[in-house]
Design a protein around this motif. Sequence first.
Motif: not given
Length: 473
Positions: A419-439
């Motif tokens: 699952r992906m979680h939108h943290l705001g400002n186009d930033v996402f956490a992925v439950e089984d990945f330690p890094n954040r993704l900012r699009f």
Amino acid sequence: MVSKAPVQSSRLDQLWPTVSAEMERSKLNGISVAVFDDYRIVDLHTQGVKSIDTGAAIDERTAFSTASISKVTTALLCLMLARDGVIDLDVPISGYLKSWKLPKSDKPGAAEVTWRQLLTHTAGTSQHGFADFYEGDAVPSLIDSLEGRLPRYDKPIEFLFAPGTNWKYSGGGYVILQLALEDHLGKSLEDLVRERIFAPLGMIDTTMVQPGSEGFLGNAALVHDKDGAVIRTGLPITPQISASGMWSTPTDMAKFMIAFQRALDGREDGVITPSLAREMTDIISLRYVGGMGTPFFRGMGFGNTDWFRHDGSNTGVNVEMLASMKGGYGVVIMGNGDDPNTNPVFATLRRGIIDKMGWRHRQPLDKQPLEPALRDTLVGSYKGLLYNMGFDYRIEQVDGELWIASEFFQHFLGIDRSRMHHLGNDVFAVEDFPNRLRFERSADGTVANVHIFRAGDDSAPVVRSIGELRPGE
């Protein structure tokens, strides 16, 4: 046969029948597992046999070949010696070598390669790993190994790129470290790690002494091939002990990892100090395997956890240790089978232990509203989105939420997606990945790049273009 320690956690009782069924399907003869939480071992579980030929049961003191986990012990010894002023990790290692010289190379800086570059796999040295030997074989020396006088690996260690400019996993580099340690100190690596690490940490069933030599452990699991048969004598001899010659148990390696966790928590009560623990686990770059330490891997985020980890895989045996950066929890798994035997069982264990121990929910993720336009734009197929390791990924929308599907999750956790979680400002956490993704969006609202970064860490983000990740779109 199953045995458990008095400290067993009832939360895991329902997992073991599932593991048994997977072991039978996968033809894995034996496993040994240690689970720890709140800085103490809470469950020890063994199942199966040390040898299919004898039927002798694995117990909690049965040691396994730990393969590449040996590198972590070698690295810790080097950092301890550097702290004590015995060696300098940031000067050329050539000054410590007496019985052998570095190979000549046209790669800039090769002659000045440092201890630290070798420890972090940034030295550019070749040779991923080495073959095992058995009683009766002509066992090569360290110098034979470095100069390519081996049956399967007949090329000398060489420099593939200028030190410090790239990353490549190198068992060959760790053999150079071993020779430099022994040349400089006049003692065997087996003795050094026993005196400085194993004995002080109470690791009574751990050794770098090899089978057939005085001092080898009497209770050891034999290695088995993919068909479940013992390989030759079952006790591989590894002269390159710095890279892959350690034998240990889950109990001992749990003690080892808990000592790191306590030090990361600021406790000055053991062999591993807070400064040593930070130096071993600090990320040197997110560009390498999602996050690389010295030499812990920091790129896995199974169960919404930032792990420091290392695994080991030699012919007929696989081992893994995962420890949380915070909270003092984790697992050590050892299995006496080849990759096809252990991979499905280890995936079942990772997923089951994480779920039943409740670790996924230890650090809740915030969730902010997701703009439908961004959600719809992100849906689609990607090449190497999380790890540039040949895996395909697909962002999917399910009931208005985003998930990442990949064979990566299937391989390591036995699940199809995370699952992906939108943290705001186009930033996402992925439950089984330690890094954040900012699009990163262009002026017209299209997504141009993705920035991969670690929350709370000052490592430089990795920026990749959407064109690279989604070719043809």
